[in-house]
Motif scaffolding. Structure first.
Motif, PDB file in Angstrom:
ATOM      1  N   TRP A 178       0.825  -1.207   0.000  1.00 17.74           N
ATOM      2  CA  TRP A 178       0.000   0.000   0.000  1.00 17.74           C
ATOM      3  C   TRP A 178       0.860   1.259   0.000  1.00 17.74           C
ATOM      4  CZ3 TRP A 178      -4.484  -0.432  -1.827  1.00 17.74           C
ATOM      5  CH2 TRP A 178      -5.304  -1.523  -1.537  1.00 17.74           C
ATOM      6  N   LEU A 179       1.973   1.229   0.715  1.00 11.27           N
ATOM      7  CA  LEU A 179       2.866   2.388   0.729  1.00 11.27           C
ATOM      8  C   LEU A 179       3.470   2.634  -0.653  1.00 11.27           C
ATOM      9  CD1 LEU A 179       4.713   1.929   4.143  1.00 11.27           C
ATOM     10  CD2 LEU A 179       3.204   3.826   3.501  1.00 11.27           C
TER      11      LEU A 179
ATOM     12  N   ALA B 269     -16.685   5.299   5.515  1.00 10.23           N
ATOM     13  CA  ALA B 269     -15.468   6.007   5.935  1.00 10.23           C
ATOM     14  C   ALA B 269     -14.459   6.117   4.804  1.00 10.23           C
ATOM     15  CB  ALA B 269     -14.839   5.296   7.130  1.00 10.23           C
ATOM     16  N   THR B 270     -14.573   5.235   3.816  1.00  3.81           N
ATOM     17  CA  THR B 270     -13.684   5.306   2.657  1.00  3.81           C
ATOM     18  C   THR B 270     -14.259   6.195   1.566  1.00  3.81           C
ATOM     19  OG1 THR B 270     -12.889   3.063   3.105  1.00  3.81           O
ATOM     20  CG2 THR B 270     -12.459   3.962   0.913  1.00  3.81           C
ATOM     21  N   ILE B 271     -15.532   6.022   1.282  1.00  4.15           N
ATOM     22  CA  ILE B 271     -16.140   6.693   0.135  1.00  4.15           C
ATOM     23  C   ILE B 271     -16.430   8.168   0.397  1.00  4.15           C
ATOM     24  CG2 ILE B 271     -18.249   6.811  -1.251  1.00  4.15           C
ATOM     25  CD1 ILE B 271     -18.258   3.767  -1.319  1.00  4.15           C
TER      26      ILE B 271
ATOM     27  N   ILE C 122     -12.824   5.384  -6.600  1.00  2.99           N
ATOM     28  CA  ILE C 122     -12.946   5.164  -5.157  1.00  2.99           C
ATOM     29  C   ILE C 122     -14.190   4.362  -4.834  1.00  2.99           C
ATOM     30  CG2 ILE C 122     -13.380   6.324  -2.954  1.00  2.99           C
ATOM     31  CD1 ILE C 122     -11.608   8.627  -3.988  1.00  2.99           C
ATOM     32  N   VAL C 123     -15.322   4.768  -5.386  1.00  3.97           N
ATOM     33  CA  VAL C 123     -16.596   4.128  -5.039  1.00  3.97           C
ATOM     34  C   VAL C 123     -16.650   2.698  -5.538  1.00  3.97           C
ATOM     35  CG1 VAL C 123     -19.089   4.158  -5.441  1.00  3.97           C
ATOM     36  CG2 VAL C 123     -17.885   6.285  -4.888  1.00  3.97           C
ATOM     37  N   TYR C 124     -16.387   2.474  -6.814  1.00  7.79           N
ATOM     38  CA  TYR C 124     -16.570   1.129  -7.363  1.00  7.79           C
ATOM     39  C   TYR C 124     -15.535   0.133  -6.836  1.00  7.79           C
ATOM     40  CZ  TYR C 124     -20.020   3.178 -10.477  1.00  7.79           C
ATOM     41  OH  TYR C 124     -21.129   3.812 -10.982  1.00  7.79           O
ATOM     42  N   LEU C 125     -14.305   0.567  -6.650  1.00  8.17           N
ATOM     43  CA  LEU C 125     -13.318  -0.361  -6.095  1.00  8.17           C
ATOM     44  C   LEU C 125     -13.610  -0.661  -4.624  1.00  8.17           C
ATOM     45  CD1 LEU C 125      -9.808   0.546  -7.570  1.00  8.17           C
ATOM     46  CD2 LEU C 125     -11.107  -1.566  -7.837  1.00  8.17           C
ATOM     47  N   THR C 126     -14.067   0.336  -3.874  1.00 13.31           N
ATOM     48  CA  THR C 126     -14.435   0.090  -2.475  1.00 13.31           C
ATOM     49  C   THR C 126     -15.617  -0.858  -2.389  1.00 13.31           C
ATOM     50  OG1 THR C 126     -13.649   2.300  -1.845  1.00 13.31           O
ATOM     51  CG2 THR C 126     -15.099   1.171  -0.301  1.00 13.31           C
ATOM     52  N   LEU C 127     -16.618  -0.628  -3.231  1.00 17.39           N
ATOM     53  CA  LEU C 127     -17.774  -1.525  -3.245  1.00 17.39           C
ATOM     54  C   LEU C 127     -17.363  -2.943  -3.623  1.00 17.39           C
ATOM     55  CD1 LEU C 127     -20.428   0.750  -5.010  1.00 17.39           C
ATOM     56  CD2 LEU C 127     -20.359   0.125  -2.598  1.00 17.39           C
ATOM     57  N   ALA C 128     -16.500  -3.066  -4.639  1.00 14.06           N
ATOM     58  CA  ALA C 128     -16.041  -4.396  -5.050  1.00 14.06           C
ATOM     59  C   ALA C 128     -15.306  -5.087  -3.924  1.00 14.06           C
ATOM     60  CB  ALA C 128     -15.142  -4.274  -6.283  1.00 14.06           C
TER      61      ALA C 128
ATOM     62  N   ALA D 255      -5.251   3.835  -1.159  1.00 17.40           N
ATOM     63  CA  ALA D 255      -4.072   3.349  -0.432  1.00 17.40           C
ATOM     64  C   ALA D 255      -4.017   3.946   0.966  1.00 17.40           C
ATOM     65  CB  ALA D 255      -2.801   3.699  -1.206  1.00 17.40           C
ATOM     66  N   THR D 256      -4.327   5.243   1.074  1.00 12.75           N
ATOM     67  CA  THR D 256      -4.353   5.892   2.389  1.00 12.75           C
ATOM     68  C   THR D 256      -5.403   5.266   3.292  1.00 12.75           C
ATOM     69  OG1 THR D 256      -3.620   7.995   1.417  1.00 12.75           O
ATOM     70  CG2 THR D 256      -4.677   8.100   3.569  1.00 12.75           C
ATOM     71  N   SER D 257      -6.577   5.011   2.736  1.00  7.04           N
ATOM     72  CA  SER D 257      -7.658   4.394   3.519  1.00  7.04           C
ATOM     73  C   SER D 257      -7.274   3.004   3.994  1.00  7.04           C
ATOM     74  CB  SER D 257      -8.933   4.322   2.672  1.00  7.04           C
ATOM     75  OG  SER D 257      -9.365   5.614   2.294  1.00  7.04           O
ATOM     76  N   ALA D 258      -6.627   2.229   3.113  1.00 10.83           N
ATOM     77  CA  ALA D 258      -6.204   0.879   3.490  1.00 10.83           C
ATOM     78  C   ALA D 258      -5.172   0.922   4.615  1.00 10.83           C
ATOM     79  CB  ALA D 258      -5.636   0.152   2.275  1.00 10.83           C
TER      80      ALA D 258
END
Length: 223
Positions: free
Chosen positions: A11-12, A101-103, A146-152, A206-209
């Motif tokens: 992630w970094l 919190a991510t989206i 952001i939205v679609y990858l988080t949802l996936a 990456a920051t959210s992860a």
């Protein structure tokens, strides 16, 4: 992701690459070379006659206007609430928290970046579709990624979804690509806007992860 590599390191690396890419594009979009490149590529997608319009038949231009809504805030809010409601019905409240919190901050960040840079949009086509914000970066590209990858990712962690995780990620990336490219096809964004939106979206994910791993917010993967 390599099995022997610490996920935090991965992630970094992604955060470093995407942030560097965004900074470069922010500089590039304001340079003479960058502006010439943007104009050349965007004009390649247009008929040069009168009136100026996107390449292709009428049905393709109509499809472009339809597909660009995949990255619109109204559609992204609707699908996020729909998946949040599904998770709530299954009483997976922690996943709802991870999702929102991510989206939510990521989408707000996309508009904050627009206000920060305040770059004008292309003026090559008149009234092809309405726009209300500035150009750099593309919020359609950033927010949709952001939205679609988080949802996936969230859906892929639910019980019974292990076999479709890779499929969900591919679909999410495809939808984000279509949403971003449609902005170029309709000439409402410069190429550097869309690329910067994707870079910023990856940086936020990456920051959210990293934050989720640091705080222990993300639940363990379902088997």
């Amino acid at each position: 992701m390599h099995r022997n590599r610490n996920p935090t390191t991965t992630w970094l690396i992604l955060l470093t690459i995407s942030t560097t890419g965004f900074i470069f594009l922010a500089w590039w979009s304001g340079s003479a070379w960058g502006q010439q490149f943007d104009q050349t590529l965007l004009r390649a997608l247009l008929y040069s006659g009168e009136p100026v319009r996107p390449l292709g038949p009428d049905w393709l231009r109509e499809a472009g206007r339809d597909l660009t809504s995949l990255g619109s805030i109204s559609v992204l809010v609707f699908i996020t609430l729909a998946v949040s409601g599904w998770l709530a019905l299954k009483r997976r409240w922690r996943w709802v928290m991870v999702l929102l919190a991510t989206i939510v901050p990521g989408v707000l960040l996309s508009f904050g970046l627009k206000q920060l840079f305040s770059q004008p949009r292309p003026q090559l086509i008149a009234d092809v579709t309405q726009t209300f914000t500035s150009s750099f970066p593309s919020s359609h590209a950033m927010a949709s990624l952001i939205v679609y990858l988080t949802l996936a990712w969230v859906i892929g962690q639910q019980p019974g979804a292990r076999t479709v995780r890779a499929y969900l990620v591919v679909v999410a990336l495809t939808v984000s690509f279509v949403a971003g490219f449609s902005r170029l096809y309709l000439s409402v964004h410069w190429p550097s806007d869309v690329l910067a939106g994707w870079m910023a979206g990856l940086a936020w994910l990456a920051t959210s992860a990293l934050l989720a791993r640091k705080t222990g917010l993300a639940p363990k993967r379902a088997r």
